[in-house]
Design an enzyme around this catalytic site. Structure first.
Site, PDB file in Angstrom:
ATOM      1  N   ASP A 278      24.123 -13.213 -39.372  1.00 20.71           N
ATOM      2  CA  ASP A 278      24.608 -13.579 -38.055  1.00 20.71           C
ATOM      3  C   ASP A 278      25.631 -14.708 -38.170  1.00 20.71           C
ATOM      4  OD1 ASP A 278      24.190 -13.407 -35.060  1.00 20.71           O
ATOM      5  OD2 ASP A 278      23.622 -15.499 -35.372  1.00 20.71           O
TER       6      ASP A 278
ATOM      7  N   GLU B   7      28.593 -10.607 -39.966  1.00 18.51           N
ATOM      8  CA  GLU B   7      29.198 -10.694 -38.640  1.00 18.51           C
ATOM      9  C   GLU B   7      30.328 -11.707 -38.801  1.00 18.51           C
ATOM     10  OE1 GLU B   7      27.767 -11.210 -34.043  1.00 18.51           O
ATOM     11  OE2 GLU B   7      27.089 -12.727 -35.468  1.00 18.51           O
TER      12      GLU B   7
END
Length: 668
Positions: free
Chosen positions: A329, A365
């Site tokens: 993330d 990401e």
């Protein structure tokens, strides 16, 4: 020959007759380990840790066995404006805890200033001394680039599943249920990507609103699984991974190493902040916490001790559960240095070089909200990357304000994004956990986030979504039919794309969040999958797409499509044609009104057949002509009843259809 497994330096290490506790802090003057009773309620001992060297503090406590509960305390200067938060009244969870005895619960006393809030031991989970299972024999990942990733929230996915025993719903173990595995195999899933399963805490504004964090992107512990999801601890995850692997399905963990739930200056003191906030978190020249994540703090991933902690966490999951890999993330944070993002930053380089991690799946990401934080295409192999340009260009094409040029670039692997590479590293997706569901994308023009308690201010404002029911003369039946067509077209586009593809759980059967595009705080029917009201026809369409993708090698290949013959082939890997069957002219590529495209692929199989993918984003049906070839004829592949008309094959409005070229057998 297997590589040596070096145990972590820190945490609670079991010995023959006790436990050695070790923790790191460069600024604390004194540290202790607090030992609690079996219920984790009463503090039995308060034992000093002895300073060793280079910030290491440790002690050996004899007589302790697996199951013992403990926490740390630290004392030193208290000057938050200088990044110093030492407070011996704050019980701290071991950053290396591999199990905790209860979930984290937010309480304002956890954020109280020194001397004001009292002892927090009753408010904090206790780490559990754990005898970890023997490391698994190393096996290569099942997942390969070009496969299908199925993103899911463990709790939302299983909470209402009718075939799973009620006591098991909402847990990691439920994913090993035969009904779940059957569903995943039907969809051709290569790997499930589990949204965060390590222990997290609610953001402080949620409890007063009666809400809780449903997604888990607010971690405190990096190795301990959240007890709500894994009541059986690491063994539950390990057994689930083994069961999924036996079915040919890999497991990817979505991990958060960019921030922690200790938040900003007003946040709670739970672990790293109380041990050495100045080292574990990035601070600006003014001494304030850097907020490149939008969550209040940013981990200092370039600090040697943070780098070591992250590598140890990754190795922990590989060794003891056998997962295929990880999705990171806000991964730009992992590569941030004093001068900005560096794809060869120490942590990223170490992950690529580590003998236990180098063969694992790694997905970035590729953005954060800090300066220069958008880094799509900026990571090194083997990192694959979430491709939001794919998401937006595909949405815009079907919404009506994106052209065929952008669509073709995304279908071909996004060579403009991954310039200089020979293979795409794109993870293609149209919808993900954050943002609108696929069904909501074709049903709502604007977000509807009132349930989040922020007066609809949260979440993205630009979703490139559309409402199929805005025309006053449209009936409910027509609206539903239009939405169904658009959903099928979007899904077909995804499965026709070069690179890895990702589908979020429930999008295969039309799940809705009623237009909520930021449902992180909705641990309720808004996010729980409604298995009882599935769109079965849509699910069957996805299953057919998955079967077709597996049967045509060209669809799951990862080479960029370049319009030239591949080695040993006599036809181009792709041709881009108009509906008339002729190559697109320059003017047609640049025509914003063009809504039709044919993607003609060399199928890559021994039979030499081509695959035609026919995109019609217009509302009107259109006859598509396909170029003939001696000894071959065209037949419908999906749907199988593709209709032939004068001038070609009839493609209904708002559709993607597939046709395969087959060798002619006898007279036709």
């Amino acid at each position: 020959m297997p590589f040596p497994l070096c145990p972590p330096r820190f945490g609670a290490r079991l010995g023959a007759d006790g436990v050695r506790f070790s923790v790191w802090s460069s600024a604390a003057r004194r540290l202790w380990v607090s030992i609690f009773d079996a219920a984790g309620e009463r503090e039995l001992e308060h034992i000093p840790l002895e300073p060793q060297s280079e910030g290491v503090h440790s002690t050996f406590v004899s007589g302790l066995a697996p199951g013992a509960r403990y926490g740390f305390r630290a004392d030193g200067d208290y000057a938050p404006e200088r990044g110093l938060w030492f407070d011996p009244d704050k019980l701290l969870v071991d950053p290396y805890a591999v199990a905790i005895d209860r979930p984290y619960r937010y309480d304002p006393r956890l954020a109280a200033r020194r001397g004001e809030g009292g002892d927090t031991a009753s408010l904090i989970p206790k780490a559990i001394v754990t005898d970890l299972p023997a490391p698994l024999a190393s096996q290569p990942p099942l997942f390969r680039a070009g496969g299908l990733i199925y993103e899911l929230s463990v709790r939302a996915f299983t909470r209402l599943h009718p075939d799973i025993p009620e006591a098991q719903r909402g847990t990691i173990g439920a994913l090993a249920h035969p009904a779940v595995i059957e569903h995943l195999k039907k969809l051709g899933v290569s790997a499930v990507e589990l949204m965060p399963i390590t222990a997290w805490i609610d953001e402080r504004h949620l409890p007063p609103l009666g809400l809780s964090n449903a997604w888990g992107y607010n971690p405190v512990s990096f190795m301990a699984l959240d007890p709500r999801l894994a009541p059986g601890g690491i063994i539950e995850l390990r057994d689930t991974v083994v069961a999924l692997r036996a079915a040919g399905i890999g497991v990817i963990l979505d991990l958060v190493f960019n921030h922690t739930g200790e938040s900003d200056e007003l946040g709670p003191t739970l672990s790293l902040r109380g041990l050495d906030a100045r080292a574990y978190y990035r601070h600006g020249e003014d001494g304030r916490l850097v907020n490149d994540t939008g969550t209040g703090n940013t981990l200092a991933c370039g600090h040697a001790i943070v780098l070591e902690m992250i590598l140890d966490a990754l190795r922990h999951f590989v060794r003891h559960t056998g997962v295929d890999g990880f999705r990171f993330d806000l991964a730009t944070v992992l590569g941030r240095t004093a001068s900005g993002f560096d794809p060869d930053a120490p942590l990223l380089a170490a992950m690529r070089a580590d003998p236990e991690l180098a063969d694992r799946v790694m997905i970035a990401e590729p953005w954060d909200i800090g300066p220069g934080g958008y880094r799509l295409g900026g990571f090194r192999p083997p990192f694959q990357e979430w491709n939001d340009r794919y998401r937006d260009d595909v949405r815009r094409f079907w919404r009506g304000d994106g052209g065929v040029g952008a669509l073709a670039t995304r279908l071909a692997g996004s060579s403009d994004v991954f310039a200089g590479a020979t293979r795409t590293r794109s993870v293609n997706f149209i919808a993900a956990h954050d943002g609108m569901t696929l069904a909501d994308l074709v049903s709502y023009e604007h977000k509807h986030n009132a349930a989040n308690g922020e007066e609809n201010r949260d979440g993205h404002d630009e979703n490139f979504s559309w409402n199929n029911g805005v025309e006053g003369k449209t009936t409910d039946a027509e609206v539903n039919e239009r939405r169904e067509r658009d959903l099928r077209a979007l899904l077909s586009t995804l499965f026709a794309s070069r690179g890895t593809i990702m589908l979020t759980a429930g999008d295969e059967f039309g799940r809705t969040q009623s237009g909520n595009n930021n449902a992180y705080a909705q641990d309720n029917e808004i996010t729980w999958l409604d298995w009882g009201n599935k769109d079965l026809a849509l699910e069957e369409h996805v299953a057919a797409l998955a079967a077709l993708r597996k049967s045509v090698p060209a669809l799951s290949a990862t080479d960029f499509l370049i319009g030239q013959p591949l080695s040993g082939r006599d036809m181009p890997d792709v041709e881009w044609l108009s509906e008339t069957g002729t190559p697109l002219e320059v003017a047609e590529w640049n025509d914003p009104e063009r809504r039709r495209l044919t993607m003609l692929l060399d199928g890559g199989d021994a039979g030499g057949g081509r695959l035609a993918i026919l995109f019609n984003a217009d509302r009107r049906s259109t006859a598509f002509a396909l170029p003939p070839r001696g000894g071959f004829w065209w037949r419908g592949a999906l749907p199988a009843d593709l209709r032939a008309v004068e001038g070609g094959l009839l493609v209904p409005g708002r559709s993607v259809l597939f046709a395969r070229e087959s060798a002619v057998e006898g007279e036709r």
